[in-house]
Scaffold this motif. Structure first.
Motif, short mmCIF file in Angstrom:
data_model
loop_
_atom_site.label_atom_id
_atom_site.label_comp_id
_atom_site.label_asym_id
_atom_site.label_seq_id
_atom_site.Cartn_x
_atom_site.Cartn_y
_atom_site.Cartn_z
N VAL A 118 51.25 2.20 40.31
CA VAL A 118 51.85 3.52 40.48
C VAL A 118 50.78 4.56 40.78
CG1 VAL A 118 53.36 5.27 39.46
CG2 VAL A 118 53.67 2.85 38.86
N ASP A 119 50.73 4.97 42.05
CA ASP A 119 49.93 6.10 42.53
C ASP A 119 48.46 6.03 42.10
OD1 ASP A 119 50.74 8.45 44.24
OD2 ASP A 119 49.49 9.48 42.78
N GLN A 120 47.78 4.99 42.52
CA GLN A 120 46.35 4.86 42.24
C GLN A 120 45.62 4.21 43.40
OE1 GLN A 120 44.27 5.97 39.62
NE2 GLN A 120 42.89 5.39 41.27
N SER A 121 44.61 4.89 43.90
CA SER A 121 43.73 4.34 44.92
C SER A 121 42.85 3.26 44.29
CB SER A 121 42.86 5.47 45.47
OG SER A 121 41.85 4.98 46.31
N PRO A 122 42.33 2.32 45.08
CA PRO A 122 41.45 1.28 44.53
C PRO A 122 40.14 1.82 43.96
CG PRO A 122 42.29 0.61 46.66
CD PRO A 122 42.66 2.05 46.50
N SER A 123 39.77 3.04 44.34
CA SER A 123 38.59 3.69 43.75
C SER A 123 38.77 5.19 43.82
CB SER A 123 37.30 3.28 44.48
OG SER A 123 36.20 3.94 43.87
N ASP A 124 38.43 5.86 42.71
CA ASP A 124 38.51 7.32 42.66
C ASP A 124 37.31 7.99 43.31
OD1 ASP A 124 40.91 7.45 41.38
OD2 ASP A 124 40.12 8.06 39.43
N TYR A 125 36.23 7.25 43.48
CA TYR A 125 35.00 7.86 43.98
C TYR A 125 34.98 7.88 45.50
CZ TYR A 125 30.13 9.28 44.05
OH TYR A 125 28.97 9.98 44.26
N LEU A 126 34.47 8.94 46.05
CA LEU A 126 34.37 9.08 47.52
C LEU A 126 33.08 8.41 48.01
CD1 LEU A 126 35.65 12.75 47.74
CD2 LEU A 126 36.75 10.76 48.81
N TRP A 127 33.09 7.10 48.02
CA TRP A 127 31.95 6.35 48.53
C TRP A 127 31.77 6.63 50.03
CZ3 TRP A 127 29.72 4.01 44.44
CH2 TRP A 127 30.54 3.66 43.35
N ASP A 128 30.60 6.34 50.54
CA ASP A 128 30.37 6.48 51.98
C ASP A 128 31.40 5.65 52.75
OD1 ASP A 128 28.24 8.13 51.56
OD2 ASP A 128 26.70 6.58 51.84
N ILE A 190 35.44 8.13 29.42
CA ILE A 190 36.31 7.26 30.20
C ILE A 190 36.60 7.84 31.58
CG2 ILE A 190 38.43 8.16 29.13
CD1 ILE A 190 37.72 4.57 30.48
N VAL A 191 36.65 9.16 31.71
CA VAL A 191 36.83 9.76 33.03
C VAL A 191 35.68 9.37 33.95
CG1 VAL A 191 36.77 11.95 34.30
CG2 VAL A 191 38.34 11.67 32.38
N PHE A 192 34.45 9.39 33.42
CA PHE A 192 33.31 9.00 34.25
C PHE A 192 33.39 7.52 34.62
CE2 PHE A 192 29.08 7.28 34.95
CZ PHE A 192 28.62 8.13 35.94
N ASN A 193 33.68 6.66 33.63
CA ASN A 193 33.73 5.23 33.91
C ASN A 193 34.80 4.90 34.92
OD1 ASN A 193 35.13 2.39 32.88
ND2 ASN A 193 32.90 2.31 33.05
N GLN A 194 36.00 5.48 34.77
CA GLN A 194 37.08 5.13 35.69
C GLN A 194 36.84 5.72 37.08
OE1 GLN A 194 40.79 6.88 36.13
NE2 GLN A 194 39.49 8.59 36.69
N THR A 195 35.98 6.71 37.18
CA THR A 195 35.61 7.22 38.51
C THR A 195 34.61 6.30 39.19
OG1 THR A 195 35.97 9.50 37.77
CG2 THR A 195 34.67 9.21 39.76
N ALA A 196 33.81 5.61 38.41
CA ALA A 196 32.74 4.77 38.96
C ALA A 196 33.21 3.37 39.36
CB ALA A 196 31.59 4.66 37.95
N VAL A 197 34.36 2.93 38.82
CA VAL A 197 34.80 1.56 39.15
C VAL A 197 35.34 1.50 40.58
CG1 VAL A 197 35.28 0.94 36.76
CG2 VAL A 197 37.10 1.94 38.16
N ASP A 198 35.33 0.30 41.13
CA ASP A 198 35.71 0.13 42.54
C ASP A 198 36.37 -1.24 42.70
OD1 ASP A 198 35.93 -0.02 45.27
OD2 ASP A 198 33.80 0.27 45.69
N TYR A 199 37.66 -1.25 43.03
CA TYR A 199 38.41 -2.50 43.13
C TYR A 199 38.78 -2.85 44.57
CZ TYR A 199 38.54 -1.93 38.15
OH TYR A 199 38.16 -1.76 36.83
N ARG A 200 38.16 -2.20 45.55
CA ARG A 200 38.52 -2.45 46.94
C ARG A 200 38.32 -3.91 47.32
NH1 ARG A 200 34.85 1.77 49.97
NH2 ARG A 200 33.51 1.24 48.18
#
Length: 268
Positions: A118-128, A190-200
């Motif tokens: 439900v409404d979640q991108s595979p990563s919250d961080y704006l990677w290159d 947890i906000v920082f950790n969940q921003t750093a994870v990447d499931y792409r």
């Protein structure tokens, strides 16, 4: 109140009603199981419906450790096993989707029958080269500072961004009080950790039937992020909710419940 003990100091608050197919709803960061009260009341008539508060959140233990997405996934597995469940349908909203994806990375499809994202991108961080995130480094640094210095004001403003239409004062107030149950030190961690994870690169680890639900209003994430997920989880289905932003289960409750029910029934 019912609790499940997942380690020596951590008790997870939960609700468990109904019979039949087990469905577990996993809430987002800084939120709680109360966000799914409209789903709980609807689905308990047909399914064994379970909501719970992640550690530190809602009415669960405010332990100062274990606040990573990966550890929340371990908690989820322990929670499922302590309840003696198998062939569970998981519904993960926002960071709850991260918890589900991390579960698959660690444990595969053990105990899991199907998934709803439900409404979640595979990563919250704006990677290159990645445009479907929500934060760059300066932004997440600012969020962490705001949570530490004035958590109530930050949360109050954050709520408005989750809805396409401004929530009424009563709704805003109960959401704010739920968010304030999470101590600021845990929230920023947890906000920082969940921003750093990447499931792409690991979405394909999800090997069970999957429904993907996104709000058409892209204040948080565009539907294109859902399309990205759909391309990488074989056989998955994407539904866009035209009158919703991030809280589609509150914004379009009847439609949301109906679409999930249809998906669940298709699994039989």
């Amino acid at each position: 109140m019912p609790y499940i003990k997942v380690d020596e100091e951590t008790n997870l608050y939960y609700q468990d009603q109904g019979e039949g197919q087990a469905v577990i709803f996993v809430h987002g960061v800084m939120m709680s199981s109360r966000f799914f009260e409209r789903q709980f009341d609807f689905f308990k008539e047909k399914y064994r419906t379970i909501t719970f508060d992640l550690r530190g959140h809602g009415q669960s233990s405010k332990v100062p450790y274990g606040h990573t997405v990966a550890n929340y996934a371990k908690d989820l597995k322990m929670f499922i096993e302590k309840l003696g469940l198998d062939d569970v349908i998981l519904v993960g909203w926002s960071m709850g989707a991260f918890v589900i994806w991390d579960y698959f990375n660690q444990f595969g499809d053990e105990h899991i029958k199907a998934v709803t994202i439900v409404d979640q991108s595979p990563s919250d961080y704006l990677w290159d080269g990645w445009e479907y995130g929500a934060f760059h480094f300066e932004a997440i640094k600012g969020v962490m500072q705001a949570i530490q210095e004035d958590q109530r004001s930050f949360n109050s403003e954050f709520i408005y961004g989750m809805f396409k239409e401004k929530p009424d004062p009563v709704q805003h107030q109960w959401i704010l009080e739920e968010m304030m149950k999470l101590p600021a030190a845990i929230a920023s961690t947890i906000v920082f950790n969940q921003t750093a994870v990447d499931y792409r690169e690991t979405l394909s680890n999800v090997t069970v039937p999957t429904l993907i639900c996104f709000g058409r209003d892209d204040t948080f994430f565009p539907v294109a992020a859902g399309e990205y997920i759909q391309r990488r989880i074989p056989g998955s289905k994407l539904i866009a909710f035209e009158n919703s932003s991030h809280c589609l289960f509150l914004e379009e409750t009847d439609t949301f419940n109906r679409e999930l029910d249809t998906f669940f029934q298709s699994l039989n």
